[in-house]
Scaffold this active site. Structure first.
Site, PDB file in Angstrom:
ATOM      1  N   ASN A  50       0.862  -1.188   0.000  1.00 37.49           N
ATOM      2  CA  ASN A  50       0.000   0.000   0.000  1.00 37.49           C
ATOM      3  C   ASN A  50       0.895   1.235   0.000  1.00 37.49           C
ATOM      4  O   ASN A  50       1.452   1.596   1.029  1.00 37.49           O
ATOM      5  CB  ASN A  50      -0.899  -0.050   1.249  1.00 37.49           C
ATOM      6  CG  ASN A  50      -1.761   1.183   1.395  1.00 37.49           C
ATOM      7  OD1 ASN A  50      -1.869   1.984   0.476  1.00 37.49           O
ATOM      8  ND2 ASN A  50      -2.369   1.337   2.566  1.00 37.49           N
ATOM      9  N   LYS A  66       0.111   4.247  -0.295  1.00 31.60           N
ATOM     10  CA  LYS A  66      -0.551   5.436   0.270  1.00 31.60           C
ATOM     11  C   LYS A  66      -0.298   6.643  -0.649  1.00 31.60           C
ATOM     12  O   LYS A  66      -0.277   6.468  -1.861  1.00 31.60           O
ATOM     13  CB  LYS A  66      -0.082   5.657   1.711  1.00 31.60           C
ATOM     14  CG  LYS A  66      -0.267   4.388   2.562  1.00 31.60           C
ATOM     15  CD  LYS A  66      -0.065   4.596   4.021  1.00 31.60           C
ATOM     16  CE  LYS A  66      -0.244   3.261   4.748  1.00 31.60           C
ATOM     17  NZ  LYS A  66      -0.134   3.365   6.188  1.00 31.60           N
ATOM     18  N   HIS A  71      -9.580   1.185   4.996  1.00 33.02           N
ATOM     19  CA  HIS A  71      -8.300   1.427   5.673  1.00 33.02           C
ATOM     20  C   HIS A  71      -8.525   2.385   6.842  1.00 33.02           C
ATOM     21  O   HIS A  71      -9.296   3.343   6.724  1.00 33.02           O
ATOM     22  CB  HIS A  71      -7.277   2.007   4.687  1.00 33.02           C
ATOM     23  CG  HIS A  71      -5.894   1.986   5.255  1.00 33.02           C
ATOM     24  ND1 HIS A  71      -5.472   2.905   6.171  1.00 33.02           N
ATOM     25  CD2 HIS A  71      -4.866   1.120   5.084  1.00 33.02           C
ATOM     26  CE1 HIS A  71      -4.227   2.622   6.527  1.00 33.02           C
ATOM     27  NE2 HIS A  71      -3.837   1.541   5.883  1.00 33.02           N
ATOM     28  N   GLU A 111      -6.846   4.758   7.990  1.00 31.16           N
ATOM     29  CA  GLU A 111      -6.577   6.178   7.732  1.00 31.16           C
ATOM     30  C   GLU A 111      -7.811   6.854   7.121  1.00 31.16           C
ATOM     31  O   GLU A 111      -8.094   8.015   7.395  1.00 31.16           O
ATOM     32  CB  GLU A 111      -5.345   6.330   6.819  1.00 31.16           C
ATOM     33  CG  GLU A 111      -4.059   6.060   7.600  1.00 31.16           C
ATOM     34  CD  GLU A 111      -2.905   5.541   6.771  1.00 31.16           C
ATOM     35  OE1 GLU A 111      -2.968   5.587   5.545  1.00 31.16           O
ATOM     36  OE2 GLU A 111      -1.923   5.052   7.394  1.00 31.16           O
ATOM     37  N   GLU A 170      -5.488  -4.924  10.712  1.00 30.33           N
ATOM     38  CA  GLU A 170      -4.484  -3.884  10.923  1.00 30.33           C
ATOM     39  C   GLU A 170      -4.775  -3.143  12.223  1.00 30.33           C
ATOM     40  O   GLU A 170      -5.595  -2.211  12.232  1.00 30.33           O
ATOM     41  CB  GLU A 170      -4.517  -2.885   9.768  1.00 30.33           C
ATOM     42  CG  GLU A 170      -4.194  -3.489   8.422  1.00 30.33           C
ATOM     43  CD  GLU A 170      -3.651  -2.438   7.468  1.00 30.33           C
ATOM     44  OE1 GLU A 170      -2.518  -2.616   7.013  1.00 30.33           O
ATOM     45  OE2 GLU A 170      -4.324  -1.435   7.214  1.00 30.33           O
ATOM     46  N   GLY A 217       2.269   2.409  10.831  1.00 29.30           N
ATOM     47  CA  GLY A 217       3.217   3.508  10.674  1.00 29.30           C
ATOM     48  C   GLY A 217       3.893   3.944  11.966  1.00 29.30           C
ATOM     49  O   GLY A 217       4.547   4.979  12.009  1.00 29.30           O
ATOM     50  N   SER A 229       3.211  -1.932  10.508  1.00 30.86           N
ATOM     51  CA  SER A 229       4.661  -2.017  10.693  1.00 30.86           C
ATOM     52  C   SER A 229       5.228  -3.400  10.384  1.00 30.86           C
ATOM     53  O   SER A 229       6.172  -3.855  11.030  1.00 30.86           O
ATOM     54  CB  SER A 229       5.051  -1.554  12.103  1.00 30.86           C
ATOM     55  OG  SER A 229       4.669  -0.209  12.296  1.00 30.86           O
TER      56      SER A 229
END
Ligand code: PGA
Length: 251
Positions: free
Chosen positions: A9, A11, A95, A97, A167, A173, A213
């Site tokens: 991904n 991003k 996701h 985010e 996730e 991250g 991560s």
């Protein structure tokens, strides 16, 4: 046997030239051809990268999102039908985010899943708990709710087409990875919930990826967990060597 899958991904990273360069490096690398490798670049690069990849050695492409409406006056948005028209086969949905920064809720995500499936796109559906959920021991409940609200309205036939990515938000991250114990525990829980709803055959064949991560150092341990079928990789997918090391981490 379940498919082994690693998704990169990107991003909001990589210019067009940088993206094409990364794809060339990936295609030229020594990678395990039996692993499905899915690259998820920004929308604007999808068409060219799909044309270049053409399922070479198990490579596929994913969009990072699609809109919940099929078409219309939604400036700046991209529909599932448009994505599939560029030759892309997969789409990341839900996701964290987007859930957090763009307020995507379960109703919206269920609509996106429906439209993706109706357009023959494979949804890569993301779910996972926040740090607060984990610290207050609500992580299982939270993930169960996300499964129920986002996916459990689907028929068995449709459910069997998707990929799930667990996730934990606290691991994305941040450099904090779930331990193998935490990852295996949650993946096993998700599979058990799928079993309750759709039965053993579907639960045993659903690919559940770990994300947060995941990197060249920890992928081997994570992928050795019996219910972890691969990874959804952010930061470490931006360098060909790291991504390919992760792809080659299945024993
Ligand atoms: P990360 O991102 O690997 O950089 O933690 C994973 C993801 O958000 O999919």
């Amino acid at each position: 046997m379940r498919k082994k899958i690693v998704v990169g991904n990107w991003k909001m990273n990589k210019t067009f030239a940088e993206g094409l360069q990364l794809v060339e490096e990936l295609l030229a690398s020594q990678h395990d051809a039996a692993i499905t490798k899915i690259i998820a670049p920004p929308f604007i690069h999808l068409s060219a990268i799909t044309e270049r990849v053409k399922s070479e050695n198990g490579f596929e492409v994913a969009a990072q999102n699609c809109h919940q409406a099929s078409k219309g006056a939604f400036t700046g948005e991209v529909s599932a039908e448009m994505i599939v028209s560029t030759g892309v086969k997969n789409v990341i949905i839900g996701h964290s985010e987007r859930r957090i920064y763009l307020g995507e809720d379960s109703t919206m995500l269920a609509q996106k899943v429906n439209l993706a499936l109706a357009n023959n796109l494979t949804p890569i559906f993301c779910l996972g708990e926040s740090l607060e959920d984990r610290n207050t021991n609500l992580h299982l409940e939270k993930v169960k709710q996300q499964l129920k609200e986002g996916l459990f309205h689907l028929s068995s036939t449709d459910f069997s087409k998707l990929i799930i990515a667990y996730e934990p938000v606290w691991a994305i991250g941040t450099g904090f990875t779930a331990t193998t114990h935490q990852a295996q525990g949650m993946h096993n829980f998700i599979r058990a919930e799928i079993n309750k709803k759709y039965g053993k055959q579907i639960s045993e064949s659903t690919a559940i990826l770990y994300g947060g991560s995941c990197n060249a150092e920890n992928a081997k341990d994570l992928f050795s967990c019996i219910d972890v079928d691969g990874g959804l990789v952010g930061g470490a997918s931006l360098k060909a060597n790291d991504f390919i090391t992760i792809v080659n981490s299945f024993s």
